[in-house]
Write a protein that holds these residues in place. Sequence first.
Motif, PDB file in Angstrom:
ATOM      1  N   ARG A 161       0.747  -1.190   0.029  1.00  0.00           N
ATOM      2  CA  ARG A 161      -0.035   0.086   0.015  1.00  0.00           C
ATOM      3  C   ARG A 161       0.984   1.150  -0.038  1.00  0.00           C
ATOM      4  O   ARG A 161       0.571   2.124  -0.730  1.00  0.00           O
ATOM      5  N   THR A 162       1.910   1.363   1.007  1.00  0.00           N
ATOM      6  CA  THR A 162       2.575   2.484   1.103  1.00  0.00           C
ATOM      7  C   THR A 162       3.464   3.076  -0.324  1.00  0.00           C
ATOM      8  O   THR A 162       3.076   4.431  -0.455  1.00  0.00           O
ATOM      9  N   SER A 163       3.933   2.056  -0.951  1.00  0.00           N
ATOM     10  CA  SER A 163       4.557   2.695  -2.393  1.00  0.00           C
ATOM     11  C   SER A 163       3.663   2.792  -3.316  1.00  0.00           C
ATOM     12  O   SER A 163       3.661   3.530  -4.271  1.00  0.00           O
ATOM     13  N   SER A 164       2.267   1.917  -3.403  1.00  0.00           N
ATOM     14  CA  SER A 164       1.238   2.419  -4.514  1.00  0.00           C
ATOM     15  C   SER A 164       0.741   3.680  -4.080  1.00  0.00           C
ATOM     16  O   SER A 164       0.484   4.624  -5.248  1.00  0.00           O
ATOM     17  N   PHE A 165       0.294   4.084  -2.889  1.00  0.00           N
ATOM     18  CA  PHE A 165      -0.302   5.311  -2.704  1.00  0.00           C
ATOM     19  C   PHE A 165       0.815   6.497  -2.747  1.00  0.00           C
ATOM     20  O   PHE A 165       0.408   7.684  -2.603  1.00  0.00           O
ATOM     21  N   PHE A 166       1.948   6.217  -2.722  1.00  0.00           N
ATOM     22  CA  PHE A 166       2.803   7.332  -3.096  1.00  0.00           C
ATOM     23  C   PHE A 166       2.521   8.227  -4.261  1.00  0.00           C
ATOM     24  O   PHE A 166       2.833   9.495  -4.355  1.00  0.00           O
ATOM     25  N   PHE A 167       1.892   7.424  -5.300  1.00  0.00           N
ATOM     26  CA  PHE A 167       1.453   8.192  -6.652  1.00  0.00           C
ATOM     27  C   PHE A 167       0.116   8.818  -6.327  1.00  0.00           C
ATOM     28  O   PHE A 167      -0.475   9.126  -7.585  1.00  0.00           O
ATOM     29  N   LYS A 168      -0.532   8.792  -5.450  1.00  0.00           N
ATOM     30  CA  LYS A 168      -2.056   9.199  -5.381  1.00  0.00           C
ATOM     31  C   LYS A 168      -2.006  10.550  -5.600  1.00  0.00           C
ATOM     32  O   LYS A 168      -1.275  11.567  -5.023  1.00  0.00           O
ATOM     33  N   GLY A 169      -2.715  11.194  -6.503  1.00  0.00           N
ATOM     34  CA  GLY A 169      -2.941  12.521  -7.041  1.00  0.00           C
ATOM     35  C   GLY A 169      -1.645  13.137  -7.840  1.00  0.00           C
ATOM     36  O   GLY A 169      -1.739  14.302  -8.141  1.00  0.00           O
ATOM     37  N   LYS A 170      -0.761  12.178  -8.267  1.00  0.00           N
ATOM     38  CA  LYS A 170       0.296  12.552  -9.077  1.00  0.00           C
ATOM     39  C   LYS A 170      -0.033  12.077 -10.433  1.00  0.00           C
ATOM     40  O   LYS A 170      -0.035  10.860 -10.718  1.00  0.00           O
ATOM     41  N   ASN A 171       0.195  13.014 -11.290  1.00  0.00           N
ATOM     42  CA  ASN A 171       0.032  12.588 -12.863  1.00  0.00           C
ATOM     43  C   ASN A 171       1.480  11.934 -13.432  1.00  0.00           C
ATOM     44  O   ASN A 171       2.186  12.929 -13.996  1.00  0.00           O
ATOM     45  N   ARG A 172       1.862  11.021 -13.324  1.00  0.00           N
ATOM     46  CA  ARG A 172       3.062  10.463 -13.792  1.00  0.00           C
ATOM     47  C   ARG A 172       2.872   9.407 -15.055  1.00  0.00           C
ATOM     48  O   ARG A 172       1.812   8.542 -15.022  1.00  0.00           O
ATOM     49  N   PRO A 173       3.584   9.412 -15.624  1.00  0.00           N
ATOM     50  CA  PRO A 173       3.752   8.483 -16.921  1.00  0.00           C
ATOM     51  C   PRO A 173       3.365   6.961 -16.319  1.00  0.00           C
ATOM     52  O   PRO A 173       4.469   6.677 -15.361  1.00  0.00           O
ATOM     53  N   VAL A 174       2.790   6.080 -17.099  1.00  0.00           N
ATOM     54  CA  VAL A 174       2.789   4.839 -16.541  1.00  0.00           C
ATOM     55  C   VAL A 174       4.129   3.966 -16.667  1.00  0.00           C
ATOM     56  O   VAL A 174       4.332   3.612 -15.746  1.00  0.00           O
ATOM     57  N   ALA A 175       5.104   4.283 -17.718  1.00  0.00           N
ATOM     58  CA  ALA A 175       6.342   3.771 -17.485  1.00  0.00           C
ATOM     59  C   ALA A 175       7.263   3.960 -16.310  1.00  0.00           C
ATOM     60  O   ALA A 175       7.752   3.209 -15.992  1.00  0.00           O
ATOM     61  N   GLU A 176       7.070   5.400 -16.143  1.00  0.00           N
ATOM     62  CA  GLU A 176       7.797   5.793 -14.985  1.00  0.00           C
ATOM     63  C   GLU A 176       7.219   5.204 -13.695  1.00  0.00           C
ATOM     64  O   GLU A 176       8.136   4.760 -12.759  1.00  0.00           O
ATOM     65  N   ILE A 177       6.036   5.004 -13.505  1.00  0.00           N
ATOM     66  CA  ILE A 177       5.367   4.283 -12.165  1.00  0.00           C
ATOM     67  C   ILE A 177       5.830   2.953 -12.144  1.00  0.00           C
ATOM     68  O   ILE A 177       6.476   2.433 -11.171  1.00  0.00           O
TER      69      ILE A 177
ATOM     70  N   ARG B 218      11.829  -4.564   0.348  1.00  0.00           N
ATOM     71  CA  ARG B 218      12.387  -3.641  -0.733  1.00  0.00           C
ATOM     72  C   ARG B 218      11.450  -3.936  -2.119  1.00  0.00           C
ATOM     73  O   ARG B 218      11.237  -3.134  -2.826  1.00  0.00           O
ATOM     74  N   SER B 219      11.265  -5.316  -2.667  1.00  0.00           N
ATOM     75  CA  SER B 219      10.745  -5.698  -3.679  1.00  0.00           C
ATOM     76  C   SER B 219       9.214  -5.156  -3.765  1.00  0.00           C
ATOM     77  O   SER B 219       8.813  -4.952  -4.661  1.00  0.00           O
ATOM     78  N   ILE B 220       8.709  -5.354  -2.602  1.00  0.00           N
ATOM     79  CA  ILE B 220       7.237  -5.012  -2.691  1.00  0.00           C
ATOM     80  C   ILE B 220       6.732  -3.624  -2.042  1.00  0.00           C
ATOM     81  O   ILE B 220       5.746  -3.280  -2.310  1.00  0.00           O
ATOM     82  N   ASP B 221       7.731  -2.828  -1.410  1.00  0.00           N
ATOM     83  CA  ASP B 221       7.366  -1.685  -0.884  1.00  0.00           C
ATOM     84  C   ASP B 221       8.491  -0.836  -0.890  1.00  0.00           C
ATOM     85  O   ASP B 221       9.054  -0.219  -0.066  1.00  0.00           O
ATOM     86  N   PRO B 222       9.082  -0.296  -2.241  1.00  0.00           N
ATOM     87  CA  PRO B 222      10.429   0.067  -2.496  1.00  0.00           C
ATOM     88  C   PRO B 222      10.389   1.740  -2.136  1.00  0.00           C
ATOM     89  O   PRO B 222      11.092   2.204  -1.932  1.00  0.00           O
ATOM     90  N   LEU B 223       9.229   2.167  -2.039  1.00  0.00           N
ATOM     91  CA  LEU B 223       9.074   3.962  -1.835  1.00  0.00           C
ATOM     92  C   LEU B 223       8.758   4.109  -0.494  1.00  0.00           C
ATOM     93  O   LEU B 223       8.842   5.217  -0.179  1.00  0.00           O
ATOM     94  N   ASN B 224       8.670   3.032   0.511  1.00  0.00           N
ATOM     95  CA  ASN B 224       8.183   3.491   1.871  1.00  0.00           C
ATOM     96  C   ASN B 224       9.267   4.207   2.537  1.00  0.00           C
ATOM     97  O   ASN B 224      10.567   3.310   2.483  1.00  0.00           O
ATOM     98  N   PRO B 225       9.373   5.139   2.873  1.00  0.00           N
ATOM     99  CA  PRO B 225      10.522   5.908   4.109  1.00  0.00           C
ATOM    100  C   PRO B 225      11.190   4.851   4.975  1.00  0.00           C
ATOM    101  O   PRO B 225      12.543   4.716   5.178  1.00  0.00           O
ATOM    102  N   GLU B 226      10.283   3.738   5.608  1.00  0.00           N
ATOM    103  CA  GLU B 226      10.850   2.862   6.434  1.00  0.00           C
ATOM    104  C   GLU B 226      11.597   2.053   5.877  1.00  0.00           C
ATOM    105  O   GLU B 226      12.442   1.302   6.621  1.00  0.00           O
ATOM    106  N   THR B 227      11.080   1.421   4.748  1.00  0.00           N
ATOM    107  CA  THR B 227      11.978   0.495   4.229  1.00  0.00           C
ATOM    108  C   THR B 227      13.533   1.079   3.784  1.00  0.00           C
ATOM    109  O   THR B 227      14.364   0.213   4.062  1.00  0.00           O
ATOM    110  N   LYS B 228      13.472   2.227   3.242  1.00  0.00           N
ATOM    111  CA  LYS B 228      14.709   2.950   3.001  1.00  0.00           C
ATOM    112  C   LYS B 228      15.486   3.095   4.332  1.00  0.00           C
ATOM    113  O   LYS B 228      16.774   3.008   4.270  1.00  0.00           O
ATOM    114  N   PHE B 229      14.771   3.279   5.343  1.00  0.00           N
ATOM    115  CA  PHE B 229      15.565   3.477   6.625  1.00  0.00           C
ATOM    116  C   PHE B 229      16.236   2.335   7.182  1.00  0.00           C
ATOM    117  O   PHE B 229      17.306   2.144   7.547  1.00  0.00           O
TER     118      PHE B 229
END
Length: 599
Positions: free
Chosen positions: A47-63, A291-302
């Motif tokens: 969820r955390t990484s998917s919801f990172f893109f909420k409200g953001k108009n980003r290209p599909v390939a980039e996401i 990291r493979s399923i939640d790469p954009l979560n700040p906790e994962t990065k920490f």
Amino acid sequence: MTNPKSIAVLPFVNTSPGKENEFFCDGITEEIINALAKIEQLKVTSRTSSFFFKGKNRPVAEIGRELGVANLLEGSLRVSGDRLRITAQLINVSDDSHFWSERWDRKLEDLFAIQDEISLRIADKLREQFGHLDIADQLVQAPTGKVEAYRHYLKGKSLFNRWNPEDTHQAIGYFEKALQMDPDLIDAHTGLADAYSFLAVAGFAPRELAWNKAMESLRRASEIDPQNAALNYMLANQSFFTEADFAGAMRFAQQAIASKPTYAEGHQFLAFLFMLKDDLKKAGEHLNYARSIDPLNPETKFYQAYYLYRSQAFAEAACLLEELLAANAKNLPALITLIYVLLKSGAYDRAEALIVDRNPDGIMPDEKLGLTCLLRIMQGATEKYPALLAELETNASVDSSFQAHAYLFLVYCTLRQEDQAFSVLEKLFQKQSSILLLAFADPLAEYLRGSSRFEAYRQRIYTDIEPTPPSAKRNSSELSESEADHCLRKLADFMAAESPFLDPSLSLRSLASQLEMHPNQLSWLLNEKKGRNFNAFVNGFRVAHFQKLLADPGNANISLIGLAYESGFNSKTVFNTVFKKETGMTPREFQKNSGLSDE
């Protein structure tokens, strides 16, 4: 190469009038994520990484690239009175093509059945397109029989996810309303426990009162389902941080991922525990999965940065920690770990800038005192650190000052005063100090590893725990060799006699039903024994039928696409792509090479 059996579910868009159903969209999105994550062979972004893109108009390939997935699911929700409309569509990241879409118009009371239906349809389409998945007959179990209770829970969760005291107090009210309607709604109990523990730890409520309320909610949740993943994750944190019980924390964390193997937070916490135990191999396994399923979560990065620090890869750790602090200057764990990294690296000027000059909010007085004392000792400032050490020793004489205990331990290690260090360490057991537990095998305490007493303390602290075995699951696709041979003959006879491929709407499930087989068995049979996914298998028959029709002089006046439609194709683009893949030629080239054209 990106795993084709991978997907991220992007936050559903609220198309209802007004914003009041935004939380409902988020809840449905999360439920679909949880449902798909139950499929073992499918990689689902959390969820955390998917919801990172909420409200953001980003290209599909980039996401897709940032999340490391081959497919995306987009959707929308519209609520009107007691009716709801849900749309969903699957997108292939590589070419931005939509290969499936559907719409549901149902009563609100059918919410859980719709979530299950959507999740199963998504899984089916991925399986037909990319290969075998063993899919349960039901992916979404209704958490409650009362939709209104569920709505209150979702509203509470949406408010709590904002992580501030005002919204958390409102969230508690919604969780309590949900439980008034359904006292057995376990998610509302764990939501209450999470909310009260946040208020207690962050100092936004009287600690003892808030913590007692959190523990009461956990006790009630345990009575409903002691194996619940979220419950066991919270119990793991409680065991470690309030009781300094490493064995208990390990046991609960292992139960969390035994109950929910795709639970990213559980894998993060297990990675953390194994880091403390110096088992970097197991820590890395759990961290890599998170990291493979939640790469954009700040906790994962920490946790990744902390893993690098514990591995003494200080330069890499520093880069990642600086990145975290650039995104959130108030990330205290990242700041403290960065200071540790700088001290170990000899970057004393930068460390001093962070400890002394920056004077960061949230850092405890004894922590700042301890860090300053460590800095002066490492700098060789013999005239400055004795007064700091004396003050730290005085503060540590107060039994409740766990920060002073931990830093005094690290200071004694740095000064190579072994007896004094072990003397302080005893307070870990006497006072259940989780901060001392964190400090024991820290790189800043490296000197102590040379002591004959170190291993005895290590065994005393890190009691071995047998992993919790995952629940035994019946493999509904399993076939013996004789059963597989029988089913292959049955399949071949049926395809020849009934030509089910002529139906453009044929699905794996409908074909399995006609064959009186479980869909998982047919999927496994096609992929393992025929070496083709469902779409490739069926389209192979359609291409052969098209070639047969093309060779019939009676069809000379029918266009190529007309013959394709008569062969079961329902898309010109799909027909041309499949035909070229099957024959190495376009339909027109095949027609000319076969002498079937007057051109």
